[in-house]
Design a protein around this motif. Structure first.
Motif, PDB file in Angstrom:
ATOM      1  N   THR A 171       0.864  -1.179   0.000  1.00 52.54           N
ATOM      2  CA  THR A 171       0.000   0.000   0.000  1.00 52.54           C
ATOM      3  C   THR A 171       0.898   1.225   0.000  1.00 52.54           C
ATOM      4  O   THR A 171       1.670   1.433   0.941  1.00 52.54           O
ATOM      5  N   VAL A 172       0.815   2.014  -1.081  1.00 49.34           N
ATOM      6  CA  VAL A 172       1.725   3.143  -1.242  1.00 49.34           C
ATOM      7  C   VAL A 172       0.941   4.386  -1.610  1.00 49.34           C
ATOM      8  O   VAL A 172       0.202   4.407  -2.597  1.00 49.34           O
ATOM      9  N   SER A 173       1.109   5.443  -0.805  1.00 53.47           N
ATOM     10  CA  SER A 173       0.581   6.764  -1.123  1.00 53.47           C
ATOM     11  C   SER A 173       1.766   7.711  -1.247  1.00 53.47           C
ATOM     12  O   SER A 173       2.524   7.892  -0.294  1.00 53.47           O
ATOM     13  N   ALA A 174       1.943   8.284  -2.446  1.00 51.62           N
ATOM     14  CA  ALA A 174       3.102   9.139  -2.703  1.00 51.62           C
ATOM     15  C   ALA A 174       2.824   9.963  -3.953  1.00 51.62           C
ATOM     16  O   ALA A 174       1.890   9.677  -4.705  1.00 51.62           O
ATOM     17  N   LYS A 182      15.404   3.131 -16.284  1.00 49.78           N
ATOM     18  CA  LYS A 182      16.586   2.546 -16.939  1.00 49.78           C
ATOM     19  C   LYS A 182      16.378   1.062 -17.252  1.00 49.78           C
ATOM     20  O   LYS A 182      17.273   0.235 -17.078  1.00 49.78           O
ATOM     21  N   VAL A 183      15.198   0.720 -17.740  1.00 47.11           N
ATOM     22  CA  VAL A 183      14.860  -0.674 -17.987  1.00 47.11           C
ATOM     23  C   VAL A 183      15.544  -1.168 -19.259  1.00 47.11           C
ATOM     24  O   VAL A 183      15.601  -0.463 -20.262  1.00 47.11           O
ATOM     25  N   ASN A 184      16.059  -2.405 -19.221  1.00 49.69           N
ATOM     26  CA  ASN A 184      16.536  -3.041 -20.448  1.00 49.69           C
ATOM     27  C   ASN A 184      15.826  -4.374 -20.646  1.00 49.69           C
ATOM     28  O   ASN A 184      15.010  -4.798 -19.837  1.00 49.69           O
ATOM     29  N   ALA A 185      16.164  -5.050 -21.738  1.00 53.64           N
ATOM     30  CA  ALA A 185      15.422  -6.244 -22.138  1.00 53.64           C
ATOM     31  C   ALA A 185      15.596  -7.408 -21.175  1.00 53.64           C
ATOM     32  O   ALA A 185      14.814  -8.356 -21.201  1.00 53.64           O
ATOM     33  N   GLU A 186      16.611  -7.372 -20.319  1.00 58.02           N
ATOM     34  CA  GLU A 186      16.857  -8.484 -19.411  1.00 58.02           C
ATOM     35  C   GLU A 186      16.111  -8.346 -18.095  1.00 58.02           C
ATOM     36  O   GLU A 186      16.144  -9.260 -17.276  1.00 58.02           O
ATOM     37  N   SER A 187      15.456  -7.223 -17.884  1.00 59.04           N
ATOM     38  CA  SER A 187      14.798  -6.962 -16.604  1.00 59.04           C
ATOM     39  C   SER A 187      13.389  -7.542 -16.577  1.00 59.04           C
ATOM     40  O   SER A 187      12.665  -7.512 -17.574  1.00 59.04           O
ATOM     41  N   ASN A 188      13.013  -8.071 -15.408  1.00 59.81           N
ATOM     42  CA  ASN A 188      11.656  -8.543 -15.187  1.00 59.81           C
ATOM     43  C   ASN A 188      11.137  -7.932 -13.892  1.00 59.81           C
ATOM     44  O   ASN A 188      11.684  -8.189 -12.821  1.00 59.81           O
ATOM     45  N   VAL A 189      10.105  -7.112 -14.003  1.00 60.98           N
ATOM     46  CA  VAL A 189       9.479  -6.503 -12.839  1.00 60.98           C
ATOM     47  C   VAL A 189       8.046  -7.009 -12.780  1.00 60.98           C
ATOM     48  O   VAL A 189       7.251  -6.767 -13.692  1.00 60.98           O
ATOM     49  N   THR A 190       7.716  -7.735 -11.719  1.00 61.17           N
ATOM     50  CA  THR A 190       6.406  -8.363 -11.584  1.00 61.17           C
ATOM     51  C   THR A 190       5.612  -7.690 -10.477  1.00 61.17           C
ATOM     52  O   THR A 190       6.105  -7.541  -9.348  1.00 61.17           O
ATOM     53  N   PHE A 191       4.390  -7.287 -10.794  1.00 63.40           N
ATOM     54  CA  PHE A 191       3.463  -6.769  -9.792  1.00 63.40           C
ATOM     55  C   PHE A 191       2.503  -7.898  -9.441  1.00 63.40           C
ATOM     56  O   PHE A 191       1.789  -8.415 -10.304  1.00 63.40           O
ATOM     57  N   ALA A 192       2.502  -8.314  -8.170  1.00 59.93           N
ATOM     58  CA  ALA A 192       1.731  -9.476  -7.747  1.00 59.93           C
ATOM     59  C   ALA A 192       0.841  -9.122  -6.564  1.00 59.93           C
ATOM     60  O   ALA A 192       1.026  -8.091  -5.906  1.00 59.93           O
ATOM     61  N   GLY A 193      -0.123 -10.014  -6.286  1.00 56.28           N
ATOM     62  CA  GLY A 193      -1.005  -9.774  -5.161  1.00 56.28           C
ATOM     63  C   GLY A 193      -1.884  -8.564  -5.402  1.00 56.28           C
ATOM     64  O   GLY A 193      -2.198  -8.213  -6.536  1.00 56.28           O
ATOM     65  N   GLU A 194      -2.257  -7.898  -4.320  1.00 62.03           N
ATOM     66  CA  GLU A 194      -3.115  -6.713  -4.401  1.00 62.03           C
ATOM     67  C   GLU A 194      -2.333  -5.486  -3.940  1.00 62.03           C
ATOM     68  O   GLU A 194      -2.283  -5.161  -2.754  1.00 62.03           O
ATOM     69  N   ASN A 195      -1.674  -4.835  -4.902  1.00 65.65           N
ATOM     70  CA  ASN A 195      -1.014  -3.571  -4.612  1.00 65.65           C
ATOM     71  C   ASN A 195      -2.034  -2.445  -4.671  1.00 65.65           C
ATOM     72  O   ASN A 195      -2.895  -2.422  -5.562  1.00 65.65           O
ATOM     73  N   ARG A 196      -1.915  -1.506  -3.755  1.00 63.60           N
ATOM     74  CA  ARG A 196      -2.784  -0.330  -3.755  1.00 63.60           C
ATOM     75  C   ARG A 196      -1.905   0.914  -3.828  1.00 63.60           C
ATOM     76  O   ARG A 196      -1.209   1.251  -2.867  1.00 63.60           O
ATOM     77  N   PHE A 197      -1.923   1.574  -4.978  1.00 59.15           N
ATOM     78  CA  PHE A 197      -1.091   2.737  -5.234  1.00 59.15           C
ATOM     79  C   PHE A 197      -1.976   3.979  -5.363  1.00 59.15           C
ATOM     80  O   PHE A 197      -2.915   3.989  -6.158  1.00 59.15           O
ATOM     81  N   THR A 198      -1.631   5.009  -4.601  1.00 62.14           N
ATOM     82  CA  THR A 198      -2.352   6.278  -4.664  1.00 62.14           C
ATOM     83  C   THR A 198      -1.375   7.393  -4.973  1.00 62.14           C
ATOM     84  O   THR A 198      -0.415   7.601  -4.215  1.00 62.14           O
TER      85      THR A 198
END
Length: 202
Positions: A171-174, A182-198
């Motif tokens: 849970t992030v409020s910001a 700076k993402v490249n082709a080898e990067s994997n960023v996974t959003f899992a579960g129930e994230n709550r972004f405000t």
């Protein structure tokens, strides 16, 4: 606390018996775990993690610590946990860091990390601060079940390598809850579960 850390030669577990004030340096040891349990006590200062570029199973664990400060200018980099430079000395490549069940309030950011491997941040609460977690180019990172309420960014990752990052059930409020740069082709960023972004004040 610094004396106990300096005396460590292998697996070491430290339980705080009182509040602590002052900066502390942890030097990771090959094939050993250094664990600090705050036992609910306050820590006013900054932990520097010196990974020594060991690549040999060094691990640092922080748990149950209440990080507080009345003056963020007293902390190098304005962070409670810092992997970077102190007076021109670069602390490089921590091999494994676990931060869990901690709180932080009243500073620039909770964590300033530049690089390394195997970083886990779980069930950490950050409030009344400019930003949350600066993860740098750490490879193998899990950010799970945290509560962040700050003014700037919540979670920032420089995904320039094979990061394999998992951002799960936070849970992030910001102003910017999550920054992936700076993402490249080898990067994997996974959003899992129930994230709550405000996004606040956007």
């Amino acid at each position: 606390l610094q004396a106990a850390l300096d005396a460590a030669t292998g697996n070491t577990s430290i339980i705080l018996g009182a509040d602590i004030e002052g900066n502390v340096t942890i030097t990771e040891l090959a094939n050993a775990t250094v664990a600090i349990n705050g036992n609910g006590h306050e820590f006013k200062g900054c932990f520097f993690i010196d990974g020594n570029s060991l690549y040999e199973g060094g691990k640092t664990v922080f748990e149950n610590i209440d990080f507080v400060t009345a003056d963020a200018s007293t902390l190098v980099g304005g962070a409670f946990i810092y992997c970077g430079e102190e007076n021109g000395t670069e602390f490089r490549y921590p091999d494994s860091v676990v931060i869990k069940d901690c709180t932080g309030t009243g500073l620039h950011s909770f964590l300033q990390n530049t690089s390394g491997w195997n970083l886990t941040i779980e069930n950490v609460t950050v409030t009344d601060s400019k930003s949350g977690f600066a993860l740098g180019t750490v490879q193998g990172v899990t950010v799970k079940g945290n509560n962040i309420d700050v003014d700037g960014y919540g979670i920032r990752l420089d995904a320039g390598y094979n990061n394999n990052a998992v951002i799960e059930s936070n849970t992030v409020s910001a102003f910017i809850p999550v920054v992936v740069r700076k993402v490249n082709a080898e990067s994997n960023v996974t959003f899992a579960g129930e994230n709550r972004f405000t996004a606040e004040n956007a």
